[in-house]
Motif scaffolding. Structure first.
Motif, PDB file in Angstrom:
ATOM      1  N   LYS A  94      -8.747   0.998 -17.258  1.00 58.97           N
ATOM      2  CA  LYS A  94      -9.768   1.123 -16.407  1.00 58.97           C
ATOM      3  C   LYS A  94     -10.288   2.825 -16.256  1.00 58.97           C
ATOM      4  CE  LYS A  94     -10.305   0.829 -11.160  1.00 58.97           C
ATOM      5  NZ  LYS A  94      -9.819   0.407 -10.047  1.00 58.97           N
ATOM      6  N   ARG A  95      -9.521   3.670 -16.569  1.00 56.78           N
ATOM      7  CA  ARG A  95      -9.887   5.209 -16.813  1.00 56.78           C
ATOM      8  C   ARG A  95     -10.890   5.081 -17.952  1.00 56.78           C
ATOM      9  NH1 ARG A  95      -4.404   6.222 -15.790  1.00 56.78           N
ATOM     10  NH2 ARG A  95      -3.782   6.435 -18.092  1.00 56.78           N
ATOM     11  N   GLY A  96     -10.604   4.542 -19.012  1.00 60.94           N
ATOM     12  CA  GLY A  96     -11.506   4.629 -20.287  1.00 60.94           C
ATOM     13  C   GLY A  96     -12.779   3.825 -19.846  1.00 60.94           C
ATOM     14  N   ASN A  97     -12.888   2.912 -18.972  1.00 63.95           N
ATOM     15  CA  ASN A  97     -14.056   2.366 -18.570  1.00 63.95           C
ATOM     16  C   ASN A  97     -14.892   3.026 -17.630  1.00 63.95           C
ATOM     17  OD1 ASN A  97     -14.888  -0.512 -19.641  1.00 63.95           O
ATOM     18  ND2 ASN A  97     -14.041  -1.522 -17.896  1.00 63.95           N
ATOM     19  N   GLU A  98     -14.184   3.924 -16.721  1.00 64.87           N
ATOM     20  CA  GLU A  98     -14.954   4.527 -15.989  1.00 64.87           C
ATOM     21  C   GLU A  98     -15.522   5.825 -16.570  1.00 64.87           C
ATOM     22  OE1 GLU A  98     -11.895   5.498 -12.923  1.00 64.87           O
ATOM     23  OE2 GLU A  98     -12.161   3.813 -11.890  1.00 64.87           O
ATOM     24  N   GLN A  99     -14.921   6.470 -17.426  1.00 62.18           N
ATOM     25  CA  GLN A  99     -15.385   7.406 -18.493  1.00 62.18           C
ATOM     26  C   GLN A  99     -16.627   7.019 -19.437  1.00 62.18           C
ATOM     27  OE1 GLN A  99     -12.042   8.574 -20.758  1.00 62.18           O
ATOM     28  NE2 GLN A  99     -10.945   9.989 -19.216  1.00 62.18           N
ATOM     29  N   HIS A 100     -16.307   5.809 -19.682  1.00 62.04           N
ATOM     30  CA  HIS A 100     -17.744   5.098 -20.490  1.00 62.04           C
ATOM     31  C   HIS A 100     -18.712   4.930 -19.464  1.00 62.04           C
ATOM     32  CE1 HIS A 100     -14.507   3.862 -23.725  1.00 62.04           C
ATOM     33  NE2 HIS A 100     -15.523   4.741 -24.324  1.00 62.04           N
ATOM     34  N   GLU A 101     -18.591   4.435 -18.266  1.00 67.97           N
ATOM     35  CA  GLU A 101     -19.745   4.337 -17.438  1.00 67.97           C
ATOM     36  C   GLU A 101     -20.214   5.645 -16.993  1.00 67.97           C
ATOM     37  OE1 GLU A 101     -20.817   1.632 -16.163  1.00 67.97           O
ATOM     38  OE2 GLU A 101     -19.611   0.418 -17.414  1.00 67.97           O
ATOM     39  N   ASP A 102     -19.669   6.608 -16.813  1.00 63.29           N
ATOM     40  CA  ASP A 102     -19.976   7.787 -16.587  1.00 63.29           C
ATOM     41  C   ASP A 102     -20.919   8.427 -17.736  1.00 63.29           C
ATOM     42  OD1 ASP A 102     -19.016   7.915 -13.967  1.00 63.29           O
ATOM     43  OD2 ASP A 102     -17.096   9.113 -14.542  1.00 63.29           O
ATOM     44  N   MET A 103     -20.361   8.353 -18.909  1.00 66.60           N
ATOM     45  CA  MET A 103     -20.990   8.824 -19.949  1.00 66.60           C
ATOM     46  C   MET A 103     -22.537   7.900 -19.953  1.00 66.60           C
ATOM     47  SD  MET A 103     -20.113   9.081 -24.110  1.00 66.60           S
ATOM     48  CE  MET A 103     -18.246   9.129 -23.750  1.00 66.60           C
ATOM     49  N   LEU A 104     -22.462   6.530 -19.953  1.00 68.65           N
ATOM     50  CA  LEU A 104     -23.676   6.108 -19.956  1.00 68.65           C
ATOM     51  C   LEU A 104     -24.656   6.401 -18.877  1.00 68.65           C
ATOM     52  CD1 LEU A 104     -25.157   3.449 -21.244  1.00 68.65           C
ATOM     53  CD2 LEU A 104     -23.971   2.071 -19.685  1.00 68.65           C
ATOM     54  N   LYS A 105     -23.985   6.704 -17.769  1.00 70.59           N
ATOM     55  CA  LYS A 105     -25.074   6.988 -16.606  1.00 70.59           C
ATOM     56  C   LYS A 105     -25.745   8.181 -16.827  1.00 70.59           C
ATOM     57  CE  LYS A 105     -22.867   4.487 -12.936  1.00 70.59           C
ATOM     58  NZ  LYS A 105     -21.935   4.686 -11.795  1.00 70.59           N
ATOM     59  N   GLN A 106     -24.802   9.327 -17.819  1.00 66.99           N
ATOM     60  CA  GLN A 106     -25.564  10.758 -18.129  1.00 66.99           C
ATOM     61  C   GLN A 106     -26.498  10.366 -19.154  1.00 66.99           C
ATOM     62  OE1 GLN A 106     -22.217  12.870 -19.500  1.00 66.99           O
ATOM     63  NE2 GLN A 106     -21.448  13.519 -17.295  1.00 66.99           N
ATOM     64  N   TRP A 107     -26.414   9.421 -19.914  1.00 64.05           N
ATOM     65  CA  TRP A 107     -27.387   9.106 -21.002  1.00 64.05           C
ATOM     66  C   TRP A 107     -28.687   8.682 -20.635  1.00 64.05           C
ATOM     67  CZ3 TRP A 107     -23.899   6.592 -25.227  1.00 64.05           C
ATOM     68  CH2 TRP A 107     -23.111   7.666 -26.009  1.00 64.05           C
ATOM     69  N   GLU A 108     -28.256   7.658 -19.662  1.00 65.11           N
ATOM     70  CA  GLU A 108     -29.685   7.007 -18.987  1.00 65.11           C
ATOM     71  C   GLU A 108     -30.307   8.037 -18.132  1.00 65.11           C
ATOM     72  OE1 GLU A 108     -28.009   3.967 -16.634  1.00 65.11           O
ATOM     73  OE2 GLU A 108     -27.849   2.578 -18.199  1.00 65.11           O
ATOM     74  N   ALA A 109     -29.673   8.985 -17.517  1.00 70.38           N
ATOM     75  CA  ALA A 109     -30.411  10.128 -16.729  1.00 70.38           C
ATOM     76  C   ALA A 109     -31.109  11.028 -17.788  1.00 70.38           C
ATOM     77  CB  ALA A 109     -29.468  10.811 -15.960  1.00 70.38           C
ATOM     78  N   ASP A 110     -30.394  11.467 -18.595  1.00 74.59           N
ATOM     79  CA  ASP A 110     -31.096  12.162 -19.811  1.00 74.59           C
ATOM     80  C   ASP A 110     -32.400  11.379 -20.231  1.00 74.59           C
ATOM     81  OD1 ASP A 110     -31.408  14.695 -21.199  1.00 74.59           O
ATOM     82  OD2 ASP A 110     -30.408  13.579 -23.015  1.00 74.59           O
ATOM     83  N   LEU A 111     -32.331  10.160 -20.604  1.00 74.14           N
ATOM     84  CA  LEU A 111     -33.399   9.582 -21.130  1.00 74.14           C
ATOM     85  C   LEU A 111     -34.608   9.279 -20.393  1.00 74.14           C
ATOM     86  CD1 LEU A 111     -34.389   7.706 -23.596  1.00 74.14           C
ATOM     87  CD2 LEU A 111     -33.473   5.901 -22.276  1.00 74.14           C
ATOM     88  N   ARG A 112     -34.131   9.123 -18.873  1.00 70.92           N
ATOM     89  CA  ARG A 112     -35.366   9.156 -18.043  1.00 70.92           C
ATOM     90  C   ARG A 112     -35.968  10.572 -17.801  1.00 70.92           C
ATOM     91  NH1 ARG A 112     -31.579   7.508 -14.205  1.00 70.92           N
ATOM     92  NH2 ARG A 112     -30.936   5.382 -14.677  1.00 70.92           N
ATOM     93  N   ARG A 113     -35.183  11.703 -17.833  1.00 71.78           N
ATOM     94  CA  ARG A 113     -35.784  13.029 -17.835  1.00 71.78           C
ATOM     95  C   ARG A 113     -36.662  13.221 -19.054  1.00 71.78           C
ATOM     96  NH1 ARG A 113     -34.766  17.341 -20.367  1.00 71.78           N
ATOM     97  NH2 ARG A 113     -32.740  16.584 -21.190  1.00 71.78           N
ATOM     98  N   ARG A 114     -36.214  12.858 -20.119  1.00 77.28           N
ATOM     99  CA  ARG A 114     -37.001  13.090 -21.325  1.00 77.28           C
ATOM    100  C   ARG A 114     -38.543  12.347 -21.294  1.00 77.28           C
ATOM    101  NH1 ARG A 114     -33.242  13.995 -26.447  1.00 77.28           N
ATOM    102  NH2 ARG A 114     -31.812  15.574 -25.686  1.00 77.28           N
ATOM    103  N   GLU A 115     -38.256  10.827 -20.896  1.00 77.92           N
ATOM    104  CA  GLU A 115     -39.453  10.135 -20.851  1.00 77.92           C
ATOM    105  C   GLU A 115     -40.453  10.749 -19.930  1.00 77.92           C
ATOM    106  OE1 GLU A 115     -37.720   6.182 -19.737  1.00 77.92           O
ATOM    107  OE2 GLU A 115     -37.646   5.778 -21.835  1.00 77.92           O
ATOM    108  N   GLU A 116     -39.971  11.170 -18.599  1.00 76.49           N
ATOM    109  CA  GLU A 116     -40.689  11.874 -17.594  1.00 76.49           C
ATOM    110  C   GLU A 116     -41.392  13.040 -18.321  1.00 76.49           C
ATOM    111  OE1 GLU A 116     -43.005  11.762 -14.419  1.00 76.49           O
ATOM    112  OE2 GLU A 116     -41.421  10.293 -14.848  1.00 76.49           O
ATOM    113  N   GLU A 117     -40.744  13.770 -19.006  1.00 76.21           N
ATOM    114  CA  GLU A 117     -41.367  14.955 -19.832  1.00 76.21           C
ATOM    115  C   GLU A 117     -42.396  14.446 -20.620  1.00 76.21           C
ATOM    116  OE1 GLU A 117     -38.063  17.234 -21.449  1.00 76.21           O
ATOM    117  OE2 GLU A 117     -37.360  17.907 -19.530  1.00 76.21           O
ATOM    118  N   LEU A 118     -42.017  13.531 -21.466  1.00 77.78           N
ATOM    119  CA  LEU A 118     -42.962  13.130 -22.309  1.00 77.78           C
ATOM    120  C   LEU A 118     -44.617  12.500 -21.656  1.00 77.78           C
ATOM    121  CD1 LEU A 118     -41.059  11.235 -25.076  1.00 77.78           C
ATOM    122  CD2 LEU A 118     -42.715  13.302 -25.473  1.00 77.78           C
TER     123      LEU A 118
END
Length: 133
Positions: A94-118
């Motif tokens: 469960k801890r590993g799953n939560e860590q992966h979910e957090d990492m995925l959310k960070q990547w998605e936020a970073d991707l949205r930020r970069r798309e907005e910049e473009l």
């Protein structure tokens, strides 16, 4: 004829696979020879007198004989749990799953930020030193 053959094969295999401590009256080698060379008489003799079918199973150690053999039930050492029964293992998943979910959310936020910049024309921090077209 088929019944005699089946009886002989069964008695021969049973004689070969029976442990030495469960055989009565003759040594195991002698019983094998008797059953092998005298199919009808040897097979019947083996069934009637050859194998101790009463108490030998009760006298043997419990199967499998290992580190838990000989302990009363309340003193028996605990066996390791299967992974799906171990609460610590399930919590680590469960801890590993939560860590992966957090990492995925960070990547998605970073991707949205970069798309907005473009979309805005590349005014992000990576573009500060570059001349605009």
């Amino acid at each position: 004829m088929v019944a005699l053959l089946a009886l002989w094969v069964w008695a021969f295999i049973d004689c070969l696979t029976t442990p030495e401590d469960e055989i009565r009256h003759l040594p195991k080698v002698v019983w094998v020879i008797v059953v092998l060379f005298f199919p009808l008489v040897g097979s019947i003799a083996w069934l009637v007198a050859g194998r101790d079918r009463t108490g030998a199973r009760r006298r043997r150690a419990p199967w499998p004989a290992g580190p838990t053999a000989g302990y009363p039930e309340y003193e028996r050492p605990r066996r390791p749990l299967a992974p799906d029964d171990d609460p610590e293992f399930l919590a680590s998943l469960k801890r590993g799953n939560e860590q992966h979910e957090d990492m995925l959310k960070q990547w998605e936020a970073d991707l949205r930020r970069r798309e907005e910049e473009l979309r805005r024309g590349g005014d992000g921090p990576e573009d500060e030193g570059r001349p605009k077209p």
